[in-house]
Design an enzyme around this catalytic site. Structure first.
Site, mmCIF file in Angstrom:
data_model
loop_
_atom_site.group_PDB
_atom_site.id
_atom_site.type_symbol
_atom_site.label_atom_id
_atom_site.label_comp_id
_atom_site.label_asym_id
_atom_site.label_seq_id
_atom_site.Cartn_x
_atom_site.Cartn_y
_atom_site.Cartn_z
ATOM 1 N N LYS A 4 34.920 -4.859 -75.757
ATOM 2 C CA LYS A 4 34.873 -5.587 -74.482
ATOM 3 C C LYS A 4 34.898 -7.066 -74.809
ATOM 4 C CE LYS A 4 32.552 -2.673 -71.098
ATOM 5 N NZ LYS A 4 31.335 -2.514 -70.276
ATOM 6 N N HIS A 60 20.817 -13.405 -71.892
ATOM 7 C CA HIS A 60 21.405 -12.142 -71.415
ATOM 8 C C HIS A 60 20.419 -10.980 -71.571
ATOM 9 C CE1 HIS A 60 24.407 -9.096 -70.574
ATOM 10 N NE2 HIS A 60 24.107 -8.495 -71.715
ATOM 11 N N HIS A 118 23.190 -9.201 -64.664
ATOM 12 C CA HIS A 118 24.307 -10.143 -64.496
ATOM 13 C C HIS A 118 24.086 -11.020 -63.261
ATOM 14 C CE1 HIS A 118 27.430 -7.736 -67.069
ATOM 15 N NE2 HIS A 118 26.603 -8.449 -67.799
ATOM 16 N N ARG A 163 50.225 -12.403 -77.213
ATOM 17 C CA ARG A 163 50.049 -11.019 -76.707
ATOM 18 C C ARG A 163 49.228 -10.125 -77.625
ATOM 19 N NH1 ARG A 163 55.662 -11.596 -75.283
ATOM 20 N NH2 ARG A 163 55.782 -12.348 -73.145
ATOM 21 N N LYS A 183 26.622 3.475 -79.802
ATOM 22 C CA LYS A 183 27.707 2.780 -79.102
ATOM 23 C C LYS A 183 29.069 3.308 -79.545
ATOM 24 C CE LYS A 183 29.394 -1.197 -76.977
ATOM 25 N NZ LYS A 183 29.169 -2.533 -76.496
ATOM 26 N N HIS A 218 22.265 -3.964 -66.249
ATOM 27 C CA HIS A 218 23.205 -5.081 -66.187
ATOM 28 C C HIS A 218 23.609 -5.446 -64.757
ATOM 29 C CE1 HIS A 218 23.313 -4.332 -70.434
ATOM 30 N NE2 HIS A 218 24.226 -5.249 -70.671
ATOM 31 N N GLU A 270 18.524 -4.947 -75.598
ATOM 32 C CA GLU A 270 19.682 -4.025 -75.633
ATOM 33 C C GLU A 270 19.389 -2.832 -76.562
ATOM 34 O OE1 GLU A 270 22.437 -4.312 -73.754
ATOM 35 O OE2 GLU A 270 22.912 -6.435 -73.447
ATOM 36 N N ARG A 318 30.755 5.471 -70.478
ATOM 37 C CA ARG A 318 30.480 4.119 -70.994
ATOM 38 C C ARG A 318 29.707 3.268 -69.988
ATOM 39 N NH1 ARG A 318 34.227 -0.001 -74.633
ATOM 40 N NH2 ARG A 318 32.636 -1.612 -74.752
ATOM 41 N N ASN A 378 25.693 0.012 -69.204
ATOM 42 C CA ASN A 378 25.398 -1.103 -68.300
ATOM 43 C C ASN A 378 24.028 -0.977 -67.649
ATOM 44 O OD1 ASN A 378 27.789 -2.665 -68.530
ATOM 45 N ND2 ASN A 378 28.855 -1.033 -67.458
ATOM 46 N N GLU A 430 35.749 2.660 -70.048
ATOM 47 C CA GLU A 430 34.702 2.821 -69.040
ATOM 48 C C GLU A 430 35.165 3.509 -67.759
ATOM 49 O OE1 GLU A 430 31.834 -0.452 -69.004
ATOM 50 O OE2 GLU A 430 31.645 -0.148 -66.859
HETATM 51 P P1 NAD Z 1 24.632 -16.095 -78.156
HETATM 52 O O1 NAD Z 1 25.934 -15.777 -78.686
HETATM 53 O O2 NAD Z 1 24.530 -17.227 -77.180
HETATM 54 O O3 NAD Z 1 23.615 -16.349 -79.350
HETATM 55 C C1 NAD Z 1 22.293 -16.668 -79.046
HETATM 56 C C2 NAD Z 1 21.854 -17.994 -79.679
HETATM 57 O O4 NAD Z 1 21.575 -17.795 -81.041
HETATM 58 C C3 NAD Z 1 22.874 -19.092 -79.617
HETATM 59 O O5 NAD Z 1 22.226 -20.315 -79.446
HETATM 60 C C4 NAD Z 1 23.521 -19.012 -80.992
HETATM 61 O O6 NAD Z 1 24.126 -20.219 -81.391
HETATM 62 C C5 NAD Z 1 22.336 -18.693 -81.841
HETATM 63 N N1 NAD Z 1 22.604 -17.986 -83.081
HETATM 64 C C6 NAD Z 1 23.490 -16.990 -83.287
HETATM 65 N N2 NAD Z 1 23.314 -16.457 -84.499
HETATM 66 C C7 NAD Z 1 22.318 -17.149 -85.077
HETATM 67 C C8 NAD Z 1 21.672 -17.040 -86.324
HETATM 68 N N3 NAD Z 1 21.989 -16.089 -87.199
HETATM 69 N N4 NAD Z 1 20.682 -17.922 -86.611
HETATM 70 C C9 NAD Z 1 20.313 -18.869 -85.696
HETATM 71 N N5 NAD Z 1 20.874 -18.983 -84.490
HETATM 72 C C10 NAD Z 1 21.857 -18.132 -84.182
HETATM 73 O O7 NAD Z 1 23.981 -14.839 -77.394
HETATM 74 P P2 NAD Z 1 23.901 -13.278 -77.746
HETATM 75 O O8 NAD Z 1 22.609 -12.841 -77.214
HETATM 76 O O9 NAD Z 1 24.269 -12.999 -79.137
HETATM 77 O O10 NAD Z 1 25.072 -12.661 -76.847
HETATM 78 C C11 NAD Z 1 25.039 -12.741 -75.448
HETATM 79 C C12 NAD Z 1 26.444 -12.593 -74.923
HETATM 80 O O11 NAD Z 1 26.952 -11.330 -75.288
HETATM 81 C C13 NAD Z 1 26.543 -12.680 -73.421
HETATM 82 O O12 NAD Z 1 27.612 -13.510 -73.064
HETATM 83 C C14 NAD Z 1 26.832 -11.267 -73.004
HETATM 84 O O13 NAD Z 1 27.574 -11.180 -71.813
HETATM 85 C C15 NAD Z 1 27.606 -10.758 -74.168
HETATM 86 N N6 NAD Z 1 27.592 -9.292 -74.335
HETATM 87 C C16 NAD Z 1 28.777 -8.687 -74.529
HETATM 88 C C17 NAD Z 1 28.830 -7.331 -74.725
HETATM 89 C C18 NAD Z 1 30.133 -6.663 -75.017
HETATM 90 O O14 NAD Z 1 30.181 -5.439 -75.055
HETATM 91 N N7 NAD Z 1 31.180 -7.406 -75.280
HETATM 92 C C19 NAD Z 1 27.644 -6.580 -74.732
HETATM 93 C C20 NAD Z 1 26.437 -7.239 -74.527
HETATM 94 C C21 NAD Z 1 26.423 -8.608 -74.324
HETATM 95 N N1 GLY Z 2 27.725 -3.586 -73.294
HETATM 96 C C1 GLY Z 2 28.390 -2.646 -72.444
HETATM 97 C C2 GLY Z 2 29.591 -2.022 -73.052
HETATM 98 O O1 GLY Z 2 30.024 -2.380 -74.114
HETATM 99 O O2 GLY Z 2 30.178 -1.172 -72.447
#
Ligand code: NAD
Ligand code: GLY
Length: 354
Positions: free
Chosen positions: A140, A262, A249, A118, A224, A245, A182, A238, A242, A234
């Site tokens: 998130k 992404h 998405h 939990r 942010k 997005h 982003e 907030r 998006n 949100e």
């Molecule tokens: P990712 O986590 O897949 O990383 C991108 C690639 O880079 C992967 O292959 C990873 O292994 C590699 N990598 C990571 N760090 C590295 C480094 N320092 N050196 C070499 N390679 C490296 O993708 P991302 O773009 O970081 O994140 C995308 C994800 O984030 C999506 O799932 C998206 O939905 C999510 N997201 C979440 C929020 C939120 O608020 N929680 C906001 C935006 C995006």
């Molecule tokens: N990336 C959108 C949010 O965190 O609200």
């Protein structure tokens, strides 16, 4: 080192930004409450950075879960892998999870932390541009479902965010650029001055100049943090984060997770949102052109996949989390540095744009 604060009362936490912060043993240790930690990472990032992190945490009892790389791995199946690992290792409520990686690792680890017994502590150590400017901040957490992106998750804040600028040096160019999408988003949605700064510093950013990146990441995190402090779950402002997005998405889910990054999907999504805004006379064409030019400067895609038309978009967008009472809601830019939530977009217009 720069320290920012996400102000959320008893759940407030710091964001540390520095080069080499991964080896700051004292600072890391000060956010871990007992002897046990479990690092969650993937098979690309762990070989690069887990040794440094483990050295910094050598006084702790360290466990680790290494997942396969990729967006498709942000799944319920891997959520179960983490749960099973924690249970098999008899981890208690005092274990701290450390998410070492990009947004995929951050999102799934945060969700695991929210659910295990939990709720246990977790720390974000984001290693991509995208995760450093966006996903590691704000709580998130989620996994994907074949029917929709980030559809299963929780709002659950980390205890701290450690942003190591040095980790960006190993990031492939395509991933770097996807993260910049982003960054540009913040400029469009609410910070016109920052958008202009980005236009003026494109070359330094592309070169990976540390000072430039430090300022850029700090400004995004501050934006942010401010938004999250105002509207954690949100219910209002907030949603502006998006921007792009709703369409983005849909592209990711339709094309199969991981085919479009992404940030790439968000870039195209922002162009579509801007085109919609122009068609509704909410945005000047010249602003649309500036948005397209800046995205293009970072080799980001401006056009939706050829095999996606109105029908493909709409079936995904009907499941968008922003929808209210079955009505589609869009984030539309109304100027560079200004945006609004709009639920007045006709299907005819959408059909025209898509
Ligand atoms: P990712 O986590 O897949 O990383 C991108 C690639 O880079 C992967 O292959 C990873 O292994 C590699 N990598 C990571 N760090 C590295 C480094 N320092 N050196 C070499 N390679 C490296 O993708 P991302 O773009 O970081 O994140 C995308 C994800 O984030 C999506 O799932 C998206 O939905 C999510 N997201 C979440 C929020 C939120 O608020 N929680 C906001 C935006 C995006
Ligand atoms: N990336 C959108 C949010 O965190 O609200």
């Amino acid at each position: 080192m720069t320290t920012l604060q996400v102000e959320l009362g008893t759940r407030s936490y710091p964001i540390y930004i520095d080069s080499g912060i991964l080896s700051n043993s004292d600072l890391l240790s000060s956010h871990i409450r007992s002897k046990r930690v479990c690092i969650v990472s993937n098979d690309i990032v762990a070989p690069l950075y887990a040794p440094t992190l483990k050295e910094a945490l050598k006084h702790f009892d360290i466990d680790e879960v290494i997942l396969p790389d990729g967006e498709a791995e942000k799944s319920l199946a891997n959520f179960d892998v983490i749960m099973s690992h924690l249970l098999a290792g008899n981890h208690g409520r005092d274990t701290t999870l450390i998410a070492l990686g990009g947004g995929v690792i951050g999102d799934i680890t945060g969700f695991a932390a929210a659910c295990y017994q939990r709720g246990i502590d977790f720390i974000q150590v984001p290693t991509t541009v995208l995760s450093q400017v966006d996903s590691s901040v704000g709580g998130k957490t989620a996994v994907n479902h074949p029917l929709g992106k980030n559809m299963i998750g929780a709002f659950y804040q980390p205890k701290a965010v450690f942003i190591d600028l040095a980790s960006l040096k190993s990031l492939p160019a395509r991933e770097f650029n996807a993260g910049i999408s982003e960054v540009i988003k913040y400029g469009i949605l609410g910070d016109g001055e920052f958008f202009t700064w980005l236009e003026q510093h494109t070359n330094d950013i592309k070169k990976g100049d540390t000072g430039t990146l430090a300022y850029m990441i700090e400004r995004c995190c501050q934006c942010k943090a401010d938004i999250v402090a105002t509207d954690e779950t949100e219910s209002g402002v907030r949603a502006l984060l998006n921007l792009g997005h709703t369409f983005g998405h849909a592209i990711e889910a339709d094309q199969g997770y991981g085919k479009w990054l992404h940030g790439e999907a968000v870039a195209t999504g922002m162009v579509l949102a801007a085109k919609l805004a122009v068609a509704m006379s909410l945005l000047e064409v010249s602003d649309l052109r500036r948005i397209e030019a800046l995205l293009l400067a970072f080799d980001l895609p401006l056009v939706a996949p050829e095999n996606m038309g109105f029908e493909e978009f709409i079936c995904h967008m009907r499941r968008d989390k922003k929808n209210l009472a079955g009505k589609l809601r869009f984030i539309l830019p109304t100027a560079i540095g200004q945006s609004e939530i709009n639920d007045d977009v006709s299907e005819e217009l959408l059909q025209q744009i898509l």
